[in-house]
Design a protein around this motif. Structure first.
Motif, PDB file in Angstrom:
ATOM      1  N   ILE A 114       0.855  -1.192   0.000  1.00 41.66           N
ATOM      2  CA  ILE A 114       0.000   0.000   0.000  1.00 41.66           C
ATOM      3  C   ILE A 114       0.882   1.230   0.000  1.00 41.66           C
ATOM      4  O   ILE A 114       2.092   1.164   0.271  1.00 41.66           O
ATOM      5  CB  ILE A 114      -0.946   0.026   1.223  1.00 41.66           C
ATOM      6  N   SER A 115       0.240   2.383  -0.262  1.00 37.07           N
ATOM      7  CA  SER A 115       0.976   3.641  -0.285  1.00 37.07           C
ATOM      8  C   SER A 115       1.111   4.213   1.114  1.00 37.07           C
ATOM      9  O   SER A 115       0.385   3.840   2.043  1.00 37.07           O
ATOM     10  CB  SER A 115       0.256   4.647  -1.180  1.00 37.07           C
ATOM     11  N   TYR A 116       2.038   5.156   1.251  1.00 39.49           N
ATOM     12  CA  TYR A 116       2.270   5.800   2.541  1.00 39.49           C
ATOM     13  C   TYR A 116       1.052   6.627   2.956  1.00 39.49           C
ATOM     14  O   TYR A 116       0.745   6.752   4.139  1.00 39.49           O
ATOM     15  CB  TYR A 116       3.515   6.658   2.469  1.00 39.49           C
ATOM     16  N   ILE A 117       0.344   7.167   1.978  1.00 40.29           N
ATOM     17  CA  ILE A 117      -0.820   7.991   2.298  1.00 40.29           C
ATOM     18  C   ILE A 117      -1.909   7.160   2.956  1.00 40.29           C
ATOM     19  O   ILE A 117      -2.665   7.646   3.813  1.00 40.29           O
ATOM     20  CB  ILE A 117      -1.340   8.694   1.025  1.00 40.29           C
ATOM     21  N   THR A 118      -1.968   5.868   2.599  1.00 41.75           N
ATOM     22  CA  THR A 118      -2.932   4.974   3.252  1.00 41.75           C
ATOM     23  C   THR A 118      -2.559   4.764   4.715  1.00 41.75           C
ATOM     24  O   THR A 118      -3.410   4.701   5.597  1.00 41.75           O
ATOM     25  CB  THR A 118      -2.986   3.631   2.522  1.00 41.75           C
ATOM     26  N   VAL A 119      -1.258   4.666   4.981  1.00 36.60           N
ATOM     27  CA  VAL A 119      -0.803   4.518   6.360  1.00 36.60           C
ATOM     28  C   VAL A 119      -1.166   5.753   7.180  1.00 36.60           C
ATOM     29  O   VAL A 119      -1.644   5.654   8.319  1.00 36.60           O
ATOM     30  CB  VAL A 119       0.716   4.270   6.398  1.00 36.60           C
TER      31      VAL A 119
ATOM     32  N   THR B 159      -3.582   7.856   6.612  1.00 37.34           N
ATOM     33  CA  THR B 159      -5.035   7.866   6.811  1.00 37.34           C
ATOM     34  C   THR B 159      -5.438   6.942   7.950  1.00 37.34           C
ATOM     35  O   THR B 159      -6.277   7.287   8.794  1.00 37.34           O
ATOM     36  CB  THR B 159      -5.736   7.436   5.521  1.00 37.34           C
ATOM     37  N   THR B 160      -4.797   5.782   7.998  1.00 39.96           N
ATOM     38  CA  THR B 160      -5.095   4.824   9.069  1.00 39.96           C
ATOM     39  C   THR B 160      -4.644   5.356  10.421  1.00 39.96           C
ATOM     40  O   THR B 160      -5.329   5.183  11.444  1.00 39.96           O
ATOM     41  CB  THR B 160      -4.400   3.484   8.780  1.00 39.96           C
ATOM     42  N   GLU B 161      -3.484   6.009  10.461  1.00 40.36           N
ATOM     43  CA  GLU B 161      -2.999   6.591  11.712  1.00 40.36           C
ATOM     44  C   GLU B 161      -3.935   7.687  12.210  1.00 40.36           C
ATOM     45  O   GLU B 161      -4.215   7.797  13.412  1.00 40.36           O
ATOM     46  CB  GLU B 161      -1.590   7.143  11.510  1.00 40.36           C
ATOM     47  N   THR B 162      -4.433   8.488  11.261  1.00 43.49           N
ATOM     48  CA  THR B 162      -5.368   9.551  11.640  1.00 43.49           C
ATOM     49  C   THR B 162      -6.643   8.973  12.235  1.00 43.49           C
ATOM     50  O   THR B 162      -7.160   9.456  13.252  1.00 43.49           O
ATOM     51  CB  THR B 162      -5.699  10.416  10.415  1.00 43.49           C
ATOM     52  N   ALA B 163      -7.157   7.919  11.600  1.00 42.57           N
ATOM     53  CA  ALA B 163      -8.368   7.270  12.112  1.00 42.57           C
ATOM     54  C   ALA B 163      -8.133   6.700  13.505  1.00 42.57           C
ATOM     55  O   ALA B 163      -8.996   6.782  14.391  1.00 42.57           O
ATOM     56  CB  ALA B 163      -8.813   6.174  11.151  1.00 42.57           C
ATOM     57  N   TYR B 164      -6.942   6.134  13.723  1.00 44.36           N
ATOM     58  CA  TYR B 164      -6.621   5.575  15.039  1.00 44.36           C
ATOM     59  C   TYR B 164      -6.569   6.665  16.104  1.00 44.36           C
ATOM     60  O   TYR B 164      -7.073   6.497  17.210  1.00 44.36           O
ATOM     61  CB  TYR B 164      -5.289   4.833  14.977  1.00 44.36           C
ATOM     62  N   GLN B 165      -5.967   7.808  15.791  1.00 43.37           N
ATOM     63  CA  GLN B 165      -5.880   8.900  16.751  1.00 43.37           C
ATOM     64  C   GLN B 165      -7.256   9.431  17.126  1.00 43.37           C
ATOM     65  O   GLN B 165      -7.515   9.777  18.277  1.00 43.37           O
ATOM     66  CB  GLN B 165      -5.019  10.033  16.190  1.00 43.37           C
ATOM     67  N   ARG B 166      -8.136   9.458  16.149  1.00 47.32           N
ATOM     68  CA  ARG B 166      -9.491   9.919  16.454  1.00 47.32           C
ATOM     69  C   ARG B 166     -10.189   8.971  17.429  1.00 47.32           C
ATOM     70  O   ARG B 166     -10.859   9.408  18.367  1.00 47.32           O
ATOM     71  CB  ARG B 166     -10.301  10.032  15.155  1.00 47.32           C
ATOM     72  N   THR B 167     -10.061   7.681  17.195  1.00 47.73           N
ATOM     73  CA  THR B 167     -10.686   6.716  18.108  1.00 47.73           C
ATOM     74  C   THR B 167     -10.037   6.771  19.485  1.00 47.73           C
ATOM     75  O   THR B 167     -10.713   6.570  20.504  1.00 47.73           O
ATOM     76  CB  THR B 167     -10.578   5.286  17.552  1.00 47.73           C
ATOM     77  N   LEU B 168      -8.746   7.080  19.527  1.00 48.42           N
ATOM     78  CA  LEU B 168      -8.057   7.170  20.806  1.00 48.42           C
ATOM     79  C   LEU B 168      -8.576   8.350  21.617  1.00 48.42           C
ATOM     80  O   LEU B 168      -8.795   8.245  22.836  1.00 48.42           O
ATOM     81  CB  LEU B 168      -6.555   7.296  20.576  1.00 48.42           C
ATOM     82  N   ILE B 169      -8.785   9.484  20.956  1.00 51.44           N
ATOM     83  CA  ILE B 169      -9.321  10.661  21.643  1.00 51.44           C
ATOM     84  C   ILE B 169     -10.734  10.380  22.156  1.00 51.44           C
ATOM     85  O   ILE B 169     -11.094  10.731  23.289  1.00 51.44           O
ATOM     86  CB  ILE B 169      -9.307  11.881  20.702  1.00 51.44           C
ATOM     87  N   THR B 170     -11.530   9.718  21.323  1.00 51.20           N
ATOM     88  CA  THR B 170     -12.882   9.363  21.748  1.00 51.20           C
ATOM     89  C   THR B 170     -12.855   8.432  22.955  1.00 51.20           C
ATOM     90  O   THR B 170     -13.665   8.570  23.893  1.00 51.20           O
ATOM     91  CB  THR B 170     -13.639   8.696  20.592  1.00 51.20           C
ATOM     92  N   LEU B 171     -11.921   7.498  22.988  1.00 46.88           N
ATOM     93  CA  LEU B 171     -11.810   6.567  24.104  1.00 46.88           C
ATOM     94  C   LEU B 171     -11.378   7.292  25.383  1.00 46.88           C
ATOM     95  O   LEU B 171     -11.847   6.957  26.482  1.00 46.88           O
ATOM     96  CB  LEU B 171     -10.811   5.459  23.760  1.00 46.88           C
ATOM     97  N   ILE B 172     -10.503   8.274  25.247  1.00 47.66           N
ATOM     98  CA  ILE B 172     -10.092   9.069  26.413  1.00 47.66           C
ATOM     99  C   ILE B 172     -11.306   9.768  27.025  1.00 47.66           C
ATOM    100  O   ILE B 172     -11.508   9.764  28.249  1.00 47.66           O
ATOM    101  CB  ILE B 172      -9.022  10.094  26.010  1.00 47.66           C
ATOM    102  N   GLU B 173     -12.127  10.363  26.173  1.00 50.46           N
ATOM    103  CA  GLU B 173     -13.324  11.050  26.666  1.00 50.46           C
ATOM    104  C   GLU B 173     -14.300  10.069  27.298  1.00 50.46           C
ATOM    105  O   GLU B 173     -14.933  10.378  28.318  1.00 50.46           O
ATOM    106  CB  GLU B 173     -13.984  11.803  25.516  1.00 50.46           C
TER     107      GLU B 173
END
Length: 488
Positions: free
Chosen positions: A425-430, A432-446
């Motif tokens: 896969i391309s680096y841009i896919t990585v 995008t996946t990292e961004t999605a993970y950070q969003r879920t992490l922030i939601t889990l903190i809340e």
């Protein structure tokens, strides 16, 4: 004489206070199992289990314990509430003076002139002076119990002030804990949001590089720039909320915002209580400060009816005096100069323009209003506990879903990184996946902070366990008896 008063006042006019009764449900309305699907965050409700006196220690955070301890020691609000209670207590003690005789000492010198017109005797103008030294005694016999009802009313008002102190104690500890949880959450959220901005900026640089070689459009670049700006704008907002929480925390513990001794709390160091004691629903009437205050107000309103009714009845008074009157100070205690007086008096209000009658009717209406207010407070209190239990159940389900989402996003990121290293896969896919993970992490903190706050709110809604604290007594040492005896 005092025994006479106690005996006569035994049958006080007006209604005798009866503690209000109301059918109390045997449960707050939710099943007892609120354990999430993940054992490391299990939590159960224990019906019948009493609350601990220091409920905040259930979070197992030494920093949080230190903040609460400092707040209880330095809060000006709590200190003011304690002083207000002492003032109310002294006021009750002062009311007991009405059951005892009043004794006053008098000393004076008088100069008089005897005029002709008053005597009718020619050339009778004369003047003289004399000294007066005597003791005067007066006593109001509390036949109808009006004084006793007044003491009862003031003692009940003292109890209402004591409930306000309990409420101040509870609100202070609750605010410290909830503000500390919020500050810890915002600290973690700010870190993760900054990390998310870093990912978005890296993603933007990748899209711009692709645009240079024709692999991405200008629209892709513009959209990503907007995304970076949007995420970056959240950072100062979170930072401002974090510092506001820190400032509020300093205020709660009786300090300035610049005090370096305010510790920084880590959300990971706050443990979710594994067990939440629910007590017994019937004990809520004894433990919630708002119900205790409404009960004390109802007691005071009941006694006030007796005070107003007694004011319409005859009052019985005894008075007397004993002493000496002499022309010269050296003649005190000379036989023949002594004086004594004893008088009894009955006063019956005859016409007051209806004032006393309307005062009694006003007191009766206030009693009815206090009774209805007590009912409203009880209903509201039980609803408050039920709402918090509903919130606990809802946030538990949301937390379960957020844990699943975070774990899925983490797994997706791990797979994306492996595939990228293998060239799949391309680096841009990585990114995008990292961004999605950070969003879920922030939601889990809340979500985790919400569960911590829910637990604190339940402790508070059940009364906070103040009755199990022995190192910080709520009531003063001298408790006023209501059986007619006079405190020594």
């Amino acid at each position: 004489m005092s025994m006479m008063s106690f005996g006569l006042a035994g049958c006080a006019v007006g209604p005798d206070y009866q503690p209000p009764t109301r059918p109390i449900p045997d449960r707050f309305g939710l099943p007892q199992d609120i354990s999430p699907a993940h054992a490391e965050n299990a939590q159960i409700l224990s019906v019948g289990e009493d609350l601990p006196g220091q409920w905040w220690e259930c979070f197992h955070s030494s920093a949080l314990n230190a903040l609460v301890s400092r707040g209880l020691s330095h809060s000006p609000t709590l200190a003011a509430a304690r002083s207000t209670l002492r003032a109310a207590q002294e006021n009750v003690l002062g009311q007991y003076a009405g059951l005892l005789p009043s004794i006053d000492g008098h000393a004076g010198w008088t100069r008089e002139k005897f005029p002709y017109a008053k005597s009718g005797i020619p050339n009778a103008n004369a003047s003289w002076g004399y000294y007066d030294l005597h003791v005067a005694v007066s006593y109001d016999i509390d036949v109808w119990g009006g004084i006793r009802r007044g003491i009862e009313r003031e003692a009940a008002l003292r109890d209402a002030v004591a409930a306000q102190l309990q409420a101040a104690y509870l609100v202070l500890t609750a605010n410290i804990v909830s503000t500390a949880i919020n500050a810890a959450m915002l600290s973690r959220e700010m870190e993760e949001q900054q990390r998310l901005v870093t990912f978005e900026e890296e993603y933007l640089r990748t899209v711009e590089a692709q645009y240079q070689v024709g692999a991405a459009s200008a629209t892709d670049v513009a959209l990503q720039r907007a995304q970076v700006a949007e995420q970056y704008a959240l950072v100062p907002n979170i930072r401002a909320r974090f510092f506001n929480a820190r400032h509020a925390l300093a205020d709660l513990v009786g300090s300035f915002a610049t005090d370096p001794r305010i510790p920084a709390l880590d959300l990971n160091q706050l443990t979710l209580p594994a067990e939440l004691p629910l007590g017994v629903p019937a004990t809520l009437l004894e433990h919630r400060p708002d119900i205790r205050q409404a009960t004390a107000d109802l007691h005071a309103a009941t006694a006030a009816v007796g005070v107003a009714e007694a004011a319409r009845l005859p009052t019985f008074m005894l008075s007397g005096a004993w002493g000496d009157v002499a022309a010269h100070a050296a003649e005190f205690a000379v036989p023949g100069n002594g004086m004594a007086a004893l008088a009894a008096q009955i006063v019956q209000p005859i016409f007051q323009g209806g004032r006393l009658l309307h005062n009694q009717r006003q007191a009766e209406a206030a009693l009815s209003a206090s009774a209805e207010h007590w009912r409203a407070v009880v209903y509201s209190s039980f609803h408050n506990v039920a709402d918090i239990l509903t919130q606990i159940a809802g946030d538990k389900d949301a937390f379960d879903a957020d844990v699943v989402a975070e774990r899925a996003a983490s797994q997706a990121l791990s797979l994306a990184q492996k595939q990228y290293r293998l060239g799949g896969i391309s680096y841009i896919t990585v990114l995008t996946t990292e961004t999605a993970y950070q969003r879920t992490l922030i939601t889990l903190i809340e979500a985790r902070a919400a569960r911590l706050s829910d637990s604190a709110a339940l402790f508070v809604s059940l009364g906070g366990g103040w009755w199990n604290r022995h190192d910080n007594p709520i009531l003063p040492d001298r408790i006023v008896p209501l059986d007619g005896s006079v405190p020594q």
